[in-house]
Design a protein around this motif. Structure first.
Motif, PDB file in Angstrom:
ATOM      1  N   TYR A 116       9.209  -5.524  -4.467  1.00  0.00           N
ATOM      2  CA  TYR A 116       7.972  -4.889  -4.030  1.00  0.00           C
ATOM      3  C   TYR A 116       7.491  -3.920  -5.106  1.00  0.00           C
ATOM      4  O   TYR A 116       8.288  -3.315  -5.825  1.00  0.00           O
ATOM      5  CB  TYR A 116       8.174  -4.115  -2.727  1.00  0.00           C
ATOM      6  CG  TYR A 116       8.410  -4.993  -1.525  1.00  0.00           C
ATOM      7  CD1 TYR A 116       7.368  -5.340  -0.671  1.00  0.00           C
ATOM      8  CD2 TYR A 116       9.684  -5.482  -1.240  1.00  0.00           C
ATOM      9  CE1 TYR A 116       7.587  -6.148   0.431  1.00  0.00           C
ATOM     10  CE2 TYR A 116       9.914  -6.288  -0.143  1.00  0.00           C
ATOM     11  CZ  TYR A 116       8.859  -6.619   0.693  1.00  0.00           C
ATOM     12  OH  TYR A 116       9.078  -7.425   1.781  1.00  0.00           O
ATOM     13  N   GLU A 117       6.167  -3.770  -5.174  1.00  0.00           N
ATOM     14  CA  GLU A 117       5.567  -2.786  -6.066  1.00  0.00           C
ATOM     15  C   GLU A 117       4.322  -2.235  -5.405  1.00  0.00           C
ATOM     16  O   GLU A 117       3.586  -2.964  -4.725  1.00  0.00           O
ATOM     17  CB  GLU A 117       5.191  -3.409  -7.411  1.00  0.00           C
ATOM     18  CG  GLU A 117       4.615  -2.384  -8.394  1.00  0.00           C
ATOM     19  CD  GLU A 117       4.121  -2.995  -9.697  1.00  0.00           C
ATOM     20  OE1 GLU A 117       4.080  -2.273 -10.709  1.00  0.00           O
ATOM     21  OE2 GLU A 117       3.770  -4.189  -9.698  1.00  0.00           O
TER      22      GLU A 117
ATOM     23  N   ILE B 274       7.523   0.535 -11.774  1.00  0.00           N
ATOM     24  CA  ILE B 274       8.638   0.816 -10.868  1.00  0.00           C
ATOM     25  C   ILE B 274       8.586  -0.219  -9.748  1.00  0.00           C
ATOM     26  O   ILE B 274       7.572  -0.330  -9.050  1.00  0.00           O
ATOM     27  CB  ILE B 274       8.556   2.237 -10.282  1.00  0.00           C
ATOM     28  CG1 ILE B 274       8.603   3.283 -11.407  1.00  0.00           C
ATOM     29  CG2 ILE B 274       9.695   2.469  -9.286  1.00  0.00           C
ATOM     30  CD1 ILE B 274       8.381   4.712 -10.933  1.00  0.00           C
ATOM     31  N   LEU B 275       9.654  -0.996  -9.584  1.00  0.00           N
ATOM     32  CA  LEU B 275       9.731  -2.021  -8.550  1.00  0.00           C
ATOM     33  C   LEU B 275      11.006  -1.822  -7.742  1.00  0.00           C
ATOM     34  O   LEU B 275      12.001  -1.309  -8.254  1.00  0.00           O
ATOM     35  CB  LEU B 275       9.722  -3.426  -9.163  1.00  0.00           C
ATOM     36  CG  LEU B 275       8.546  -3.775 -10.066  1.00  0.00           C
ATOM     37  CD1 LEU B 275       8.937  -3.604 -11.530  1.00  0.00           C
ATOM     38  CD2 LEU B 275       8.060  -5.192  -9.818  1.00  0.00           C
TER      39      LEU B 275
ATOM     40  N   THR C 109      17.739  -2.177  -4.693  1.00  0.00           N
ATOM     41  CA  THR C 109      17.730  -2.263  -6.148  1.00  0.00           C
ATOM     42  C   THR C 109      16.383  -1.777  -6.658  1.00  0.00           C
ATOM     43  O   THR C 109      15.341  -2.222  -6.170  1.00  0.00           O
ATOM     44  CB  THR C 109      17.971  -3.706  -6.628  1.00  0.00           C
ATOM     45  OG1 THR C 109      19.216  -4.173  -6.105  1.00  0.00           O
ATOM     46  CG2 THR C 109      18.010  -3.766  -8.148  1.00  0.00           C
ATOM     47  N   ILE C 110      16.402  -0.875  -7.624  1.00  0.00           N
ATOM     48  CA  ILE C 110      15.174  -0.324  -8.192  1.00  0.00           C
ATOM     49  C   ILE C 110      15.177  -0.566  -9.698  1.00  0.00           C
ATOM     50  O   ILE C 110      16.110  -0.178 -10.397  1.00  0.00           O
ATOM     51  CB  ILE C 110      15.040   1.177  -7.894  1.00  0.00           C
ATOM     52  CG1 ILE C 110      14.909   1.398  -6.383  1.00  0.00           C
ATOM     53  CG2 ILE C 110      13.845   1.776  -8.630  1.00  0.00           C
ATOM     54  CD1 ILE C 110      14.929   2.846  -5.956  1.00  0.00           C
TER      55      ILE C 110
ATOM     56  N   LYS D 298       0.827  -1.194   0.000  1.00  0.00           N
ATOM     57  CA  LYS D 298       0.000   0.000   0.000  1.00  0.00           C
ATOM     58  C   LYS D 298       0.866   1.252   0.000  1.00  0.00           C
ATOM     59  O   LYS D 298       2.000   1.253   0.479  1.00  0.00           O
ATOM     60  CB  LYS D 298      -0.914   0.017   1.229  1.00  0.00           C
ATOM     61  CG  LYS D 298      -2.130  -0.889   1.119  1.00  0.00           C
ATOM     62  CD  LYS D 298      -3.045  -0.679   2.310  1.00  0.00           C
ATOM     63  CE  LYS D 298      -4.342  -1.459   2.153  1.00  0.00           C
ATOM     64  NZ  LYS D 298      -5.242  -1.250   3.321  1.00  0.00           N
ATOM     65  N   VAL D 299       0.304   2.321  -0.521  1.00  0.00           N
ATOM     66  CA  VAL D 299       0.978   3.616  -0.516  1.00  0.00           C
ATOM     67  C   VAL D 299       0.550   4.377   0.728  1.00  0.00           C
ATOM     68  O   VAL D 299      -0.645   4.510   1.011  1.00  0.00           O
ATOM     69  CB  VAL D 299       0.624   4.417  -1.782  1.00  0.00           C
ATOM     70  CG1 VAL D 299       1.177   5.831  -1.698  1.00  0.00           C
ATOM     71  CG2 VAL D 299       1.164   3.708  -3.020  1.00  0.00           C
TER      72      VAL D 299
END
Length: 294
Positions: free
Chosen positions: A208-209, A242-243, A158-159, A34-35
């Protein structure tokens, strides 16, 4: 990059954010999170990162960048201790202008936090799922597995971001568009190739996303927010993503404060996606001078 208020206590042994979000896990490879509400910038936290995907057909306009970044952050601090760049091509042609697919990566050591940012453009078309999976593995191997490579030392964060080109499949374009019009996006996530392949254990294990609460970002008519009306009538899809992966959750807390598309941009057949990720090094890992010991 800028600073933001840390919202998570440093005394806990695992990141509260990552632990609490496990209940929202919907697949094995990628964990949906969640954001949280937007954080305020201050000098009390270690780092806050604003990320924006960009597939503008080679056209980058300063006013578009300013518009996207305006709501994310108002001040930037760029003090990397170490910065290295690498790239890797995976071949393939994209569209009529014969673009080569591949990735560009940046390694940054900021206050002792080792970060790798990977911006990629993978193969197009819904049928090329295995080709995209193979490209992901090839890029990962070439960026992280060679002794001479600057990324051989494991990153703590890491992105991955960019036009990953995974599509919605198993449902026709018109039912997809009707669900989007009704703001019923959850049924579409089960048809998303990226999440499906991650659940199969093929890609992005442990990443994660943010939950997909924004409309699919592709394909639009140029100059508008209308989905493709050409003879192909492509199925709308979340191609732009974007992860992130936190390798050391005992030392670093993470909080996602934004994950959304930018619908006001009309200069491409894609909509940009932006994310706002805040990081905090735990106090017990910091030195007497306040700098993290990694």
């Amino acid at each position: 990059m800028g600073n933001c208020n840390a919202t998570l206590p440093a005394a806990k042994r695992r990141s509260q954010f990552l632990r609490e979000q496990m209940e929202f896990r919907t697949h094995e490879g990628i964990k949906s999170v969640k954001v949280n509400s937007l954080c305020d910038f201050s000098r009390n936290s270690d780092i806050c990162i604003c990320l924006v995907t960009w597939n503008m057909n080679g056209k980058v306009c300063k006013r578009y960048l300013e518009r996207i970044l305006h709501d994310c952050c108002k001040q930037f601090f760029w003090i990397p201790i170490e910065l290295k760049v690498d790239k890797h091509s995976v071949g393939g042609l994209g569209g009529l202008i014969r673009r080569t697919k591949g990735a560009v990566a940046i390694y940054i050591n900021y206050k002792g936090i080792r970060m790798v940012f990977i911006s990629c453009h993978l193969s197009a078309h819904a049928r090329n799922v295995e080709e995209r999976n193979s490209q992901f593995r090839l890029i990962t191997h070439n960026l992280f597995s060679k002794d001479w490579n600057p990324y051989a030392r494991p990153a703590q964060i890491t992105i991955w971001m960019g036009d990953l080109n995974y599509r919605i499949q198993g449902i026709d374009t018109y039912p997809v568009r009707r669900l989007i019009q009704k703001d019923l996006l959850t049924p579409l996530t089960s048809k998303d190739q990226l999440l499906q392949e991650a659940e199969r254990g093929q890609i992005f294990n442990g990443f994660y996303e943010g939950i997909l609460t924004f409309k699919p970002t592709y394909k639009y008519n140029l100059g508008s927010s209308d989905y493709d009306t050409s003879h192909k009538v492509r199925v709308p899809s979340w191609t732009d993503r974007i992860l992130f992966k936190i390798e050391d959750v005992d030392k670093i807390d993470a909080s996602l404060h934004c994950y959304e598309s930018v619908d006001s941009i009309h200069s491409s057949d894609h909509k940009p996606v932006k994310a706002h990720l805040c990081l905090k090094v735990r106090e017990q890992e910091a030195s007497v001078h306040g700098n993290p010991v990694i």
